[in-house]
Design an enzyme around this catalytic site. Structure first.
Site, PDB file in Angstrom:
ATOM      1  N   GLY A  14      24.781  88.569  45.875  1.00 30.47           N
ATOM      2  CA  GLY A  14      25.593  88.132  46.783  1.00 30.47           C
ATOM      3  C   GLY A  14      26.036  89.050  48.028  1.00 30.47           C
ATOM      4  O   GLY A  14      24.956  89.941  48.497  1.00 30.47           O
ATOM      5  N   CYS A  15      27.073  89.272  48.548  1.00 27.28           N
ATOM      6  CA  CYS A  15      27.297  90.109  49.555  1.00 27.28           C
ATOM      7  C   CYS A  15      27.112  91.554  49.055  1.00 27.28           C
ATOM      8  O   CYS A  15      27.632  92.101  48.117  1.00 27.28           O
ATOM      9  CB  CYS A  15      28.905  89.758  50.119  1.00 27.28           C
ATOM     10  N   PHE A  16      26.444  92.226  50.018  1.00 23.14           N
ATOM     11  CA  PHE A  16      26.264  93.461  49.689  1.00 23.14           C
ATOM     12  C   PHE A  16      27.098  94.514  49.777  1.00 23.14           C
ATOM     13  O   PHE A  16      27.521  95.551  48.986  1.00 23.14           O
ATOM     14  CB  PHE A  16      25.195  94.129  50.555  1.00 23.14           C
ATOM     15  N   TRP A  17      28.328  94.033  50.414  1.00 21.18           N
ATOM     16  CA  TRP A  17      29.572  94.927  50.306  1.00 21.18           C
ATOM     17  C   TRP A  17      30.159  94.837  48.876  1.00 21.18           C
ATOM     18  O   TRP A  17      30.737  96.060  48.656  1.00 21.18           O
ATOM     19  CB  TRP A  17      30.672  94.349  51.238  1.00 21.18           C
ATOM     20  N   CYS A  18      30.174  93.921  48.115  1.00 16.54           N
ATOM     21  CA  CYS A  18      30.760  94.134  46.844  1.00 16.54           C
ATOM     22  C   CYS A  18      29.731  94.717  45.866  1.00 16.54           C
ATOM     23  O   CYS A  18      30.245  95.717  45.038  1.00 16.54           O
ATOM     24  CB  CYS A  18      30.429  92.518  46.122  1.00 16.54           C
TER      25      CYS A  18
END
Length: 179
Positions: A14-18
């Protein structure tokens, strides 16, 4: 003095920030870099291009870890249990091929371990695992503002409502693997 055994793991959940925030807390992880892989558009893609879903790239992280402290298998178990590997091209409200669950292996042994871990954790999920397992072709580092995103933006809404709960799940499931 012990010699380090540094290795790379590359995956998208999913989102790479997570995913970046999760692995920054794991014992044995030396570095986490957000970036893009798996696309077919020429040149170094930008975040805006990735978000369009037209380049074929996934948001990924590249994790440098010391295999003397944490194994690739343990890194994968953490990865597979801190996102939903059963949703195709989606993690929560993030929808599109850029948010697919994917493991990019760096060699045949990583491929073998990825397939084994995926098979071993299958019984713990109600739905089939759809995580793609593919060879790493190219890793493109994301723009500077995407690096250390959670560390630099913890009060931002997305961080508070999406990343903070993922970190709580990490701490609950893998407390023995944290820094």
């Amino acid at each position: 003095m012990t010699t380090k055994n540094l290795q790379l793991a590359t995956f998208g959940g999913g989102c790479f920030w997570c995913t970046e925030a999760v692995f920054q807390e794991v014992k044995g992880v030396e570095k986490v870099v957000s970036g893009y892989s798996g696309g077919n558009a020429p040149g170094h893609p930008t975040y805006r291009e990735i978000c369009s879903g037209l380049t074929g790239h996934a948001e990924v992280v590249q994790v440098t870890f010391d295999a003397n402290i944490i194994s690739y298998e343990d890194v994968l178990v953490i990865f597979m249990t801190t996102h939903d590997p059963t949703t195709l091209n989606r993690q929560g409200a993030d929808v599109g091929t850029q948010y697919r669950s994917v493991i990019y292996y760096h060699n045949d042994l990583q491929k073998e371990i990825a397939e084994l871990v995926s098979k071993e954790i299958t019984p713990y999920y109600e739905n089939p695992i759809v995580t793609e397992i593919s060879p790493l072709d190219v890793f493109y580092e994301a723009e500077k503002e995407h690096q250390d995103y959670y560390k630099n933006n913890q009060t931002q809404g997305y961080c508070s409502f999406v990343i903070t709960p993922k970190l709580a799940k990490l701490r609950k499931l893998h407390a023995d693997k944290l820094k």
